[in-house]
Design a protein around this motif. Structure first.
Motif, PDB file in Angstrom:
ATOM      1  N   PHE A 178       0.833  -1.137  -0.089  1.00  8.05           N
ATOM      2  CA  PHE A 178      -0.017  -0.066   0.070  1.00  8.05           C
ATOM      3  C   PHE A 178       0.698   1.271  -0.061  1.00  8.05           C
ATOM      4  N   VAL A 179       0.473   2.284  -0.924  1.00  3.77           N
ATOM      5  CA  VAL A 179       1.331   3.242  -1.187  1.00  3.77           C
ATOM      6  C   VAL A 179       0.371   4.398  -1.272  1.00  3.77           C
ATOM      7  N   SER A 180       0.803   5.712  -1.163  1.00  2.00           N
ATOM      8  CA  SER A 180      -0.084   7.050  -1.603  1.00  2.00           C
ATOM      9  C   SER A 180       1.228   7.803  -2.515  1.00  2.00           C
ATOM     10  N   SER A 181       0.921   7.623  -3.675  1.00  2.00           N
ATOM     11  CA  SER A 181       1.738   8.225  -4.701  1.00  2.00           C
ATOM     12  C   SER A 181       1.532   9.761  -4.475  1.00  2.00           C
ATOM     13  N   ASN A 182       0.220  10.231  -4.356  1.00  2.00           N
ATOM     14  CA  ASN A 182       0.096  11.576  -4.217  1.00  2.00           C
ATOM     15  C   ASN A 182       0.259  11.976  -2.829  1.00  2.00           C
ATOM     16  N   GLY A 183       1.502  12.504  -2.189  1.00  2.00           N
ATOM     17  CA  GLY A 183       1.589  13.191  -1.118  1.00  2.00           C
ATOM     18  C   GLY A 183       2.308  12.065  -0.033  1.00  2.00           C
ATOM     19  N   GLY A 184       2.253  10.754  -0.206  1.00  2.00           N
ATOM     20  CA  GLY A 184       2.910   9.708   0.671  1.00  2.00           C
ATOM     21  C   GLY A 184       1.849   9.559   1.948  1.00  2.00           C
ATOM     22  N   PRO A 185       2.467   8.609   2.695  1.00  2.00           N
ATOM     23  CA  PRO A 185       1.751   8.443   4.022  1.00  2.00           C
ATOM     24  C   PRO A 185       1.493   9.778   4.929  1.00  2.00           C
ATOM     25  N   LEU A 186       0.475   9.585   5.780  1.00  2.00           N
ATOM     26  CA  LEU A 186       0.022  10.635   6.413  1.00  2.00           C
ATOM     27  C   LEU A 186       1.226  10.755   7.702  1.00  2.00           C
ATOM     28  N   GLY A 187       1.594   9.106   7.872  1.00  2.00           N
ATOM     29  CA  GLY A 187       2.411   9.091   9.239  1.00  2.00           C
ATOM     30  C   GLY A 187       2.750   7.742   9.313  1.00  2.00           C
ATOM     31  N   TYR A 188       3.118   7.120  10.638  1.00  3.26           N
ATOM     32  CA  TYR A 188       3.686   5.932  10.874  1.00  3.26           C
ATOM     33  C   TYR A 188       3.375   5.715  12.249  1.00  3.26           C
ATOM     34  N   VAL A 189       3.370   4.371  12.548  1.00  6.84           N
ATOM     35  CA  VAL A 189       3.398   3.810  13.970  1.00  6.84           C
ATOM     36  C   VAL A 189       4.740   3.436  14.161  1.00  6.84           C
ATOM     37  N   VAL A 190       5.207   4.357  15.329  1.00  4.89           N
ATOM     38  CA  VAL A 190       6.496   4.211  15.700  1.00  4.89           C
ATOM     39  C   VAL A 190       6.605   3.929  17.154  1.00  4.89           C
ATOM     40  N   GLU A 191       7.237   2.934  17.706  1.00  2.20           N
ATOM     41  CA  GLU A 191       7.521   2.277  18.987  1.00  2.20           C
ATOM     42  C   GLU A 191       6.114   2.566  19.754  1.00  2.20           C
ATOM     43  N   GLY A 192       4.834   1.892  19.124  1.00  2.00           N
ATOM     44  CA  GLY A 192       3.672   2.238  19.594  1.00  2.00           C
ATOM     45  C   GLY A 192       3.076   3.306  19.627  1.00  2.00           C
ATOM     46  N   HIS A 193       3.564   4.230  19.018  1.00  2.00           N
ATOM     47  CA  HIS A 193       3.113   5.840  19.103  1.00  2.00           C
ATOM     48  C   HIS A 193       2.599   6.087  17.796  1.00  2.00           C
ATOM     49  N   VAL A 194       1.562   7.154  17.474  1.00  2.51           N
ATOM     50  CA  VAL A 194       1.399   7.497  16.148  1.00  2.51           C
ATOM     51  C   VAL A 194       2.024   8.683  15.915  1.00  2.51           C
ATOM     52  N   ARG A 195       2.836   8.713  14.553  1.00  2.00           N
ATOM     53  CA  ARG A 195       3.496   9.764  14.470  1.00  2.00           C
ATOM     54  C   ARG A 195       3.010  10.431  13.025  1.00  2.00           C
ATOM     55  N   LEU A 196       2.163  11.426  13.029  1.00  2.00           N
ATOM     56  CA  LEU A 196       1.940  12.182  11.855  1.00  2.00           C
ATOM     57  C   LEU A 196       3.084  13.047  11.199  1.00  2.00           C
ATOM     58  N   VAL A 197       3.011  13.012   9.958  1.00  4.09           N
ATOM     59  CA  VAL A 197       4.015  13.633   9.334  1.00  4.09           C
ATOM     60  C   VAL A 197       3.195  14.920   8.401  1.00  4.09           C
ATOM     61  N   ASN A 198       1.951  14.703   7.980  1.00  5.67           N
ATOM     62  CA  ASN A 198       1.191  15.521   7.142  1.00  5.67           C
ATOM     63  C   ASN A 198      -0.142  15.279   7.149  1.00  5.67           C
ATOM     64  N   ARG A 199      -0.944  16.238   6.815  1.00  4.45           N
ATOM     65  CA  ARG A 199      -2.237  15.918   6.903  1.00  4.45           C
ATOM     66  C   ARG A 199      -2.852  16.238   5.344  1.00  4.45           C
ATOM     67  N   PRO A 200      -3.969  15.531   5.157  1.00  2.00           N
ATOM     68  CA  PRO A 200      -4.801  16.008   3.938  1.00  2.00           C
ATOM     69  C   PRO A 200      -5.131  17.431   3.943  1.00  2.00           C
ATOM     70  N   ALA A 201      -4.816  18.032   2.611  1.00  2.00           N
ATOM     71  CA  ALA A 201      -5.238  19.444   2.455  1.00  2.00           C
ATOM     72  C   ALA A 201      -6.915  19.700   2.745  1.00  2.00           C
ATOM     73  N   HIS A 202      -7.733  18.794   2.257  1.00  2.00           N
ATOM     74  CA  HIS A 202      -8.960  19.124   2.633  1.00  2.00           C
ATOM     75  C   HIS A 202      -9.808  17.495   2.724  1.00  2.00           C
ATOM     76  N   HIS A 203     -10.786  17.495   3.355  1.00  2.00           N
ATOM     77  CA  HIS A 203     -11.341  16.394   3.770  1.00  2.00           C
ATOM     78  C   HIS A 203     -12.907  16.343   3.273  1.00  2.00           C
ATOM     79  N   TYR A 204     -13.582  15.822   2.134  1.00  2.00           N
ATOM     80  CA  TYR A 204     -14.836  15.939   1.805  1.00  2.00           C
ATOM     81  C   TYR A 204     -15.665  14.860   2.079  1.00  2.00           C
ATOM     82  N   ARG A 205     -16.907  15.291   2.480  1.00  2.00           N
ATOM     83  CA  ARG A 205     -18.090  14.434   2.604  1.00  2.00           C
ATOM     84  C   ARG A 205     -19.249  14.894   1.924  1.00  2.00           C
TER      85      ARG A 205
END
Length: 343
Positions: A178-205
């Motif tokens: 699983f990859v996110s070619s447009n922008g990469g992953p939002l983050g990672y699980v590191v040593e049992g903790h959530v580490r976010l490195v970016n957020r979506p520019a917008h979220h549509y519903r």
């Protein structure tokens, strides 16, 4: 079934749909979905140490390829009830074949701010190095994290956190498929903790679909070398909407143009790219069959969405309205394609 840690621990719903993560050896050869959601949870080392109460439910037991849109609508209703009852997040375990589609559909249907995390496995439990337990542990970690709120539906495998609108399966067998070619992953699980490195520019519903009307039929047709497009009218006569997986930034053979113009007069037609990354163009090329030509003939550009997600978006939108102006505006809002050409 509940796995209770304490009265004050956050509660996460874990819902099993089957898939490779839940497979065991079948009597006739090959693995088949056999394990319940309770079985999966019980087999994860370290899960009890997260301090999370688990509300575990087996929704169905199918390979990912056999899930339906109707299943995901029903699953969404189940999750909303869990959130109303106090769950802070949810984890879905399923087959990886359709995760990129089910996750996006759940993202469109998610009326709560609570995170929905979809996970699975590439190696079934009978194999050395089965990845299901680690993926489930990471998914529960993300679903319970306050940092995941407001991100909609997420896909978590191989300790990577992906946005449902971006993620795609890129390899038939690799655990890191699983990859996110447009922008990469939002983050990672590191040593049992959530580490976010970016957020979506917008979220549509989108607007809530009308569940009382039959689910619209939306077709997907891919551009291929030498196809004259003569099958397009036959396909279009059987459906309520159409997505074109075009070459490059949004191009089709010249022989398709008359067919698509006629079809777009009758039903909405969304123009996406078959490449799997990047945006469809709106204003660069001007030849017959180019994106400018097709948009001028009524096709709706899909922006950053790939064809599979664009198909689900159009299906959900058509379940709420068939007004063409509203559909065009909604696709533009959902895909970030609000510049010229989406007007």
């Amino acid at each position: 079934m509940s796995f209770v840690q304490s009265a004050t621990a956050p509660r996460v719903a874990v819902v099993g749909l089957g898939g490779t993560i839940a497979m065991a050896q079948g009597s006739s050869g090959g693995v088949i979905p056999s394990l319940s959601a309770e079985d999966l949870v019980a087999a994860v080392p370290g899960l009890a140490g997260l301090g999370v109460d688990l509300d575990v439910h087996s929704f169905c037991s199918r390979p990912g390829a056999s899930l339906t849109v109707e299943d995901i609508f029903e699953l969404s209703d189940t999750l909303m009830r869990r959130f109303t009852d106090g769950a802070v997040g949810a984890v879905i375990t399923q087959g990886t074949d359709t995760i990129e589609e089910t996750a996006y559909l759940l993202d469109l249907l998610n009326a709560a701010g609570s995170p929905i995390v979809v996970t699975g496995a590439m190696r079934n439990p009978t194999l050395a190095g089965a990845d299901g337990p680690a993926n489930l542990l990471a998914a529960v970690t993300v679903a319970a994290s306050p940092d995941a709120r407001g991100l909609g539906c997420l896909v978590v495998l191989a300790d990577e956190i992906h946005a449902a609108a971006r993620v795609r399966k890129s390899h038939t067998t690799s655990p890191s498929t699983f990859v996110s070619s447009n922008g990469g992953p939002l983050g990672y699980v590191v040593e049992g903790h959530v580490r976010l490195v970016n957020r979506p520019a917008h979220h549509y519903r989108p607007a809530t679909p009308d569940r009382g009307r039959p689910l619209p039929r939306v077709g997907l047709y891919s551009a291929t070398l030498g196809d004259d497009g003569s099958l397009l009218p036959l396909l279009a006569s059987q459906i309520d909407g159409l997505v074109i997986a075009a070459f490059g930034v949004g191009h089709v053979p010249e022989t398709w143009v008359a067919h698509l113009a006629e079809i777009a007069d009758r039903i909405p037609v969304v123009l996406a790219s078959r490449t799997g990354a990047g945006f469809t163009a709106t204003n660069t090329y001007g030849f017959a069959g180019s994106e400018r030509d097709l948009i001028a003939r009524g096709l709706i550009p899909a922006g950053i969405l790939d064809p599979y997600k664009a198909r689900l978006l159009l299906q959900v939108l058509l379940a709420a309205t068939d007004d063409r102006a509203s559909l065009t505006a909604a696709v533009a809002a959902a895909t970030g394609n609000t510049g010229s050409g989406a007007e």
